[in-house]
Write a protein that holds these residues in place. Structure first.
Motif: not given
Lengths: 190, 394
Positions: A22, A25, A34-38, A64, B171, B174-178, B272, B276
């Motif tokens: 986190k 990110a 840009y980012f994704q964190a999971s 995704h 997906i 719970h995922a952190i996104d911008r 989502s 992809t």
């Protein structure tokens, strides 16, 4: 998407792998990336092996799907090396960043790892000395920055100062910044 | 003015709720609930909203409390997921029949068993006929944007129906996104004040809400009126999406086409996986393959005309379903798309790929595999197998 960097974090429940994913990110946002964190969700127990994932890219990330071929694998706990196949899917010229007091050559030999760039740092020791607790995630982030150059060390330190400021004492913040910087300096690679 | 933030899909939805500042939120706070209502409860505790936050003992009660609050003239939002949505079952139908403009997030997760907490669309597909408008989101940005639009769609006097805002469990949730958030006053202005058509708390105009229909009453006519209202929401969803675009720079429609203009093969998908698929389309285009994507945003109402128009030029299409209908001819989205195309002039060959059940990952290789099957159909003119599975272990 060509400049996409994918990181897989291996840790044990309670070591801050999810927080580290986190933190990367959020620091990436500060640098207009840009980012994704999971985290990988499942039954979470203190001490059980867990994984978390981070993607960073200068362009918007549209995919995704799961991270299956990471560029960087971070191991927060050296005891996982004999429990989890940490190099699973790691790209050929990928980097393995490990929290251990061993040198990269020693890790390579002890675990029969061929190929990959190996970076080691004694993050647990640094965490105890700088923060006062054996939570290795912030120093490991320093080692990741050293190994990959994905972000500027000083900017990540700035982010820690500004985001931790709301929740933690100055002592804790300074300790985390020190841990980050020390690990960056002390990380050894091969 | 907007600001760029790093948030999970859940927190993005909770912030949209904070900016909307609903009158009532009723929620069951325990698993399978998500952090949407947990995050929102923090805003309530901090005094950042004026919302009456009602914690109840089950999801059935949560929706019941929402029905009561909405019938009394309140602006009501809640959130659910998976088994929680299933437990709301009876009351979903009551909410839509009473034409109550409740907005609810559904974090798409499968229904047990075996016990599985991960993403698929089987929970909301089960609510398909409940009379709720159902909009699917591709990422956290869309989940945030759609929450704000949903208020306007639900409360529009031409619609007056509840709206389910769907986002993929884990997906996206719970995922952190911008994402970019609008300023609070912009959201406040966009959603406006809620003016209920009727309220059961007006002593000047007493009404009965939810009465017995008599032994041979008007039930059939009510259900038909609900159908008409749902179909009537099609232009409203488009209008609100366009107006939101003018405010945010991010316009929305019923569907979204990606490189479909000259496409020979196309994948149609919700949620989502559309993201992809875009990248796989780009990769195939780089190799000279004319691939395209059709993303369905509004699943209820189902935009038949927009879909058939969008697919009119393609030579083969695959519908991806993240659900399974045992004993049916393919999964729900496939059934509807094929049914819509039956009456079209081209009647393009169409196949179904069932994928991602119980959170099974759908990789770029899987999507490429689906496009390869379509290329083969175009080349040979033959559909070898109509119902297919992506990533199923055999």
């Amino acid at each position: 998407m060509e400049d996409l960097t994918e990181i897989r974090w291996h840790g044990r429940g309670g070591q801050g792998a999810v927080t580290a994913a986190k933190l990367v990110a959020e620091a990436a946002l500060k640098q207009d990336k840009y980012f994704q964190a999971s985290p990988e969700y499942g039954p979470e127990r203190m001490g059980a092996p867990i994984q978390a994932f981070t993607r960073i890219c200068p362009e918007p990330i549209l995919i995704h799907c799961a991270v299956t071929n990471p560029d960087i694998v971070v191991v927060l706990d050296p005891t996982l090396l004999s429990v989890v196949n940490v190099t699973d899917g790691l790209v050929e010229n990928g980097a393995l960043v490990i929290n251990t007091d061993m040198s990269p050559a020693e890790v390579r030999q002890a675990n029969n790892i061929e190929g990959y760039k190996i970076v080691t740092v004694d993050a647990s020791k640094i965490a105890v000395e700088s923060i006062g607790r054996a939570i290795p995630n912030t120093p490991m982030l320093g080692a990741v920055l050293k190994a990959t150059g994905i972000m500027d060390l000083e900017k990540v330190a700035e982010h820690i100062r500004s985001s931790f400021g709301k929740k933690f004492s100055q002592e804790i913040i300074d300790g985390n910044v020190e841990a980050l910087t020390r690990a960056y300096q002390e990380a050894r690679s091969e | 003015m907007s600001k760029t933030v790093a948030l999970t899909g859940n927190l993005a939805c909770a912030h949209a709720m904070r900016q909307i500042n609903p009158d009532v939120v009723a929620a069951y706070p325990i698993t399978p609930q998500t952090t949407i209502v947990e995050e929102f409860s923090t805003f309530v505790a901090n005094g950042q909203v004026d919302t009456e936050y009602v914690t109840v003992e089950s999801e059935h009660s949560a929706m019941s409390a929402c029905v009561g609050a909405s019938a009394a003239g309140s602006r009501v939002i809640t959130a659910t997921s998976s088994q929680g949505l299933a437990l709301m079952w009876e009351i979903l139908y009551i909410a839509s029949a009473l034409r109550l403009p409740i907005v609810m997030h559904n974090v798409n997760r499968t229904l047990a068993g075996p016990i599985n907490i991960h993403c698929d669309h089987q929970d909301s597909m089960g609510a398909r006929d409940s009379g709720w408008i159902q909009i699917h989101c591709e990422n956290a940005q869309e989940a945030y944007d759609t929450t704000i639009q949903a208020i306007r769609i639900a409360e529009d006097s031409r619609v007056s129906l509840p709206v389910l805002v769907c986002l993929d469990g884990f997906i996206i949730s719970h995922a952190i996104d911008r994402l970019d958030m609008l300023d609070d006053p912009e959201v406040k202005k966009f959603v406006g004040e809620f003016e209920p058509r009727v309220t059961m708390l007006d002593p000047e105009e007493p009404i009965t809400v939810g009465p017995f229909d008599g032994l041979h009453g008007q039930f059939f006519e009510f259900r038909r009126a609900q159908e008409l209202a749902t179909l009537g929401s099609l232009p409203v969803i488009e209008e609100v999406g366009k107006e939101y675009g003018a405010v945010s720079g991010r316009p929305y429609g019923l569907i979204e086409e990606y490189k479909l203009d000259d496409a020979e093969i196309a994948i149609l998908v919700l949620g989502s996986t559309a993201g992809t698929t875009r990248v796989v389309v780009d990769d195939l285009r780089a190799d000279g393959v004319k691939a395209g994507l059709l993303k369905i945003r509004s699943f209820r109402p189902f935009p038949i005309k927009q879909i058939t128009d969008a697919l009119s030029g393609v030579k083969a299409v695959a519908v991806l379903d993240r659900s399974l209908s045992p004993g049916a001819i393919g999964a729900p989205v496939f059934q509807e798309v094929r049914s819509a195309l039956y009456d079209s002039e081209s009647r393009v060959p169409i196949i179904n790929f069932i994928y991602g059940l119980g959170g099974r990952d759908v990789s770029m290789a899987h999507l490429k595999e689906a496009f390869d099957v379509l290329s083969d159909i175009v080349k040979t003119g033959q559909v070898k197998q109509t119902i297919n599975y992506l990533g199923l272990r055999e």
